[in-house]
Design an enzyme around this catalytic site. Structure first.
Site, short mmCIF file in Angstrom:
data_model
loop_
_atom_site.label_atom_id
_atom_site.label_comp_id
_atom_site.label_asym_id
_atom_site.label_seq_id
_atom_site.Cartn_x
_atom_site.Cartn_y
_atom_site.Cartn_z
CG HIS A 30 -1.79 -1.19 1.35
ND1 HIS A 30 -1.31 -2.45 1.66
CD2 HIS A 30 -3.13 -1.32 1.20
CE1 HIS A 30 -2.31 -3.30 1.69
NE2 HIS A 30 -3.42 -2.65 1.42
CG HIS A 269 -6.14 1.90 0.01
ND1 HIS A 269 -5.80 0.71 0.60
CD2 HIS A 269 -6.72 2.63 0.97
CE1 HIS A 269 -6.16 0.73 1.87
NE2 HIS A 269 -6.74 1.89 2.12
CD GLU A 424 -19.43 -7.09 25.78
OE1 GLU A 424 -20.32 -7.50 26.55
OE2 GLU A 424 -19.63 -6.25 24.87
CG HIS A 486 -27.28 -14.33 27.32
ND1 HIS A 486 -27.94 -13.76 26.25
CD2 HIS A 486 -26.91 -13.31 28.12
CE1 HIS A 486 -27.98 -12.45 26.41
NE2 HIS A 486 -27.36 -12.14 27.54
#
Length: 679
Positions: A30, A269, A424, A486
């Site tokens: 890149h 890029h 999280e 869960h």
């Protein structure tokens, strides 16, 4: 030698064309971002970043994080020019097998690379952890820097990121927490080139980055022209002066700067410019066509002076640091103990004390171990994703809270309990960043099911072999009424698949305590604990058991007289289940050895003879039991063995009802083993 505008341009073009030539030689990489960011990045390294290239691990250095790791040649070029142990030959071997210049920066492979960056957004989030560690170090072990004394924890964490980083959710999470905590030592340059791989950023985003970060409590400047060195310098100086908020400098650059054919286009890029465009770009910027990888003599001479200046700056800092040591011997000793990981020699014994014979959930045993660790190890810190009340993990009383919750007038970085919030994804990355700083031993935790949100950072921890540890509770369908969303089924197995990532699933208080002792005394990389929500009976172990047997990864908890008719392997909550089934089978004349396997990874490292002595390969029937998929046991029981696991998602019901429904009772397990044995 002063840096004249002409010389500065030569240096910036050296950085650009080291990137262009390396990408062209590899035909992969890149080039665009290094070409656009060269002036701002050189300004940052030259005038603001504190480092010593001869000692990349100098603890008082500033840190630099290249969050957009695809722009790796920008960093490699700077490291080479500033005298790090990164030769021009290594630059020429960019992206080749075994080189010190991999496609994305890899921690441990290249001197001066502070973190592995590849997945976008992770570098930024890890940098938040680095900055938090510095602030906590200053408050707890160092103190404010003065003209005469340099205490640890007063360094800055700088970084660059692009549009791709900003689009990743982990940046939103971690930027929110950084602003909330007021990390005034964190400074990021946003490479605002308005281009992504697919085209202009307008294809996928139209948000106001300035307002977004201001709303999150950041000090934001810009847009600043990335080629206007004086403007960039002034903005960086203003960022350092802002001590109560993290800073974002919106830096407007041109991707592929100088290339007639690809500047400002997505073509810059992710691919080499091509021979013709390389030649055109060198002509456009007045750069010699040959040789490739040119570092002009005047650039090399000037950089030699700057390298010496950086080393002299380090000597001055070290002199002030020694003055701090002499003025604050107790704090200096505490900092040394943290950096050198000074631990009680009998840590395992101390953690096990009081745990034998106690019936409880392993998450509760974990909380007890953490409480003791906070007393014994003053440099352990951590928290949970808004689940302290579920002991995942708990807040440790009397050890203070990090952030505004510390209370009015209190030092917000003097505590050791971190409220990560329901973040999280960022929590795991920030924990890694704290570990990378090298002062504190960090932990974090949540329910096992949400480990899926943390996977990129868990994988990076394993790649970097850093000592983060992760406390996962509610680790099976025994979560109960919350239902299948869960209830983890495949998560424990999937974590065991990560290389360099050790997973403990303890069965009672003794195993839990020894897992924590291993984390602190033996671990050389990240560790996860898989803990129960439900209470478990304490194991009764055979005579001769030593607590360090847990560190073998597996050991016998029931040993019949003579050769066993079968061997049952289990971990965590299923060890007591396996013992119950073995009792039933014994009444029918079937003798079973029951093996508790708290850590498959450690067992796999034992000598083969020891493994075979415990789990024979002589035709003895083998059974693996786990309240999940349980496929981790297949490697031990073989194709003809029985893996007694859960092959479906759970359901919403009380845990006991689910255990009966899914066959996790001694009666059901014993019946399945009878069928497997053909009885």
């Amino acid at each position: 030698m002063s840096t004249t505008p002409q010389l500065r341009e030569r240096i910036e073009n050296t950085i650009r064309f080291l990137a262009v030539d390396a990408v062209q030689a590899a035909n992969s990489g890149h080039p665009g971002a290094p070409m656009g960011l060269a002036p701002a990045a050189f300004e940052l390294f030259d005038q603001h970043l504190r480092f010593d290239p001869s000692d990349p691990d100098w603890p008082l250095r500033d840190r630099f994080v290249l969050s957009g790791g695809h722009a790796s040649m920008l960093l490699y070029g700077l490291l080479h020019l500033y005298g790090y142990d990164l030769s021009l030959d290594e630059i020429k071997r960019f992206r080749q097998l075994g080189s010190a210049t991999p496609g994305h920066p890899e921690y441990g492979d290249t001197p001066g690379v502070e973190i592995t960056t590849g997945p976008l957004g992770q570098g930024f989030a890890h940098a938040v952890g680095m900055a938090l560690a510095a602030r906590m170090t200053r408050s707890q072990l160092g103190g404010e820097a003065t003209a005469e004394q340099e205490a640890p924890g007063n360094h800055f964490v700088y970084g660059t990121m692009g549009d791709g980083d900003l689009m990743e959710g982990v940046v939103a999470e971690s930027a929110s927490l950084a602003g909330h905590l007021g990390l005034g030592n964190l400074i990021f340059l946003f490479d605002d080139n308005q281009i992504t791989i697919d085209g202009p950023t307008s294809l996928s985003t139209s948000e106001d980055v300035q307002k977004r970060f201001e709303a999150q409590g950041w000090h934001v400047q810009g847009p600043v022209d990335g080629n206007d060195v004086l403007a960039v310098r002034a903005a960086l100086e203003a960022a350092r002066a802002e001590t109560d908020r993290p800073s974002l400098l919106i830096t407007r650059t041109v991707i592929g700067y100088g290339s007639p054919g690809v500047a400002g286009k997505s073509k810059a890029h992710g691919a080499a410019l091509g021979p013709d465009e390389v030649a055109r770009t060198k002509d456009a910027l007045g750069w010699p066509q040959e040789p490739a990888f040119l570092v002009p003599d005047e650039v090399r001479a000037h950089m030699a002076e700057r390298i010496e200046a950086k080393k002299q700056e380090r000597q001055a800092v070290d002199t002030r640091h020694q003055a701090w040591r002499e003025a604050s011997p107790e704090r200096a000793a505490a900092w040394d103990a943290a950096r050198n990981r000074k631990l009680p020699g009998n840590l395992g014994e101390l953690l096990v004390d009081g745990r034998a014979g106690v019936d409880d959930a392993t998450r509760k045993h974990s909380g007890a171990a953490l409480k003791k660790l906070h007393e014994l190890v003053p440099f352990i810190v951590g928290g949970s994703a808004d689940l302290a009340g579920s002991a995942a993990p708990p807040m440790i009383a009397n050890d203070g809270v990090v952030g505004p919750a510390a209370g009015e007038g209190a030092d917000p970085f003097a505590g050791r309990n971190i409220h990560f919030g329901v973040r999280e994804h960022a929590m795991a990355a920030i924990t890694n960043g704290i570990a990378l700083d090298g002062t504190f031993i960090p932990y974090c935790g949540t329910f096992m099911i949400f480990s899926d949100y943390m996977r990129p950072a868990l994988r990076l921890a394993a790649l970097m072999k850093i000592r983060s540890f992760f406390v996962f509770t509610h680790d099976s369908f025994y979560v109960g009424e919350d239902g299948p969303t869960h209830q983890p089924v495949e998560q424990v197995d999937s974590l065991r698949l990560i290389p360099n990532f050790t997973v403990f699933r303890p069965a009672d208080g003794v195993e839990t305590a020894m897992a924590y002792a291993w984390v602190l005394q033996r671990a050389e990389g990240p560790v996860a604990l898989s803990l129960t929500r439900q209470g478990l009976p304490a194991l009764e172990r055979p005579a001769g058991f030593q607590s360090e047997d847990v560190w073998k990864g597996a050991y016998s908890v029931r040993e019949p007289d003579g050769k066993p008719d079968l061997v049952i392997l289990a971990s965590g909550s299923e060890v007591s289940l396996a013992l119950g089934a073995a009792d039933q089978l014994a009444g029918e004349g079937v003798s079973a050895r029951v093996v508790s396997m708290p850590c498959i990874d450690l067992f796999a490292e034992q000598p083969e003879a020891d493994q075979l002595a415990l789990i024979p390969d002589d035709g003895t029937p083998l059974v693996g039991v786990e309240a999940g998929r349980g496929e981790s046991y297949r490697r031990f029981v073989g194709r003809s063995g029985l893996v007694y696991g859960v092959q479906r998602f759970g359901a919403s019901a009380p845990a006991g009802d689910l255990a009966a429904h899914l066959g996790f009772t001694p009666d059901a397990l014993a019946a399945a083993i009878r069928t497997h044995l053909g009885r």
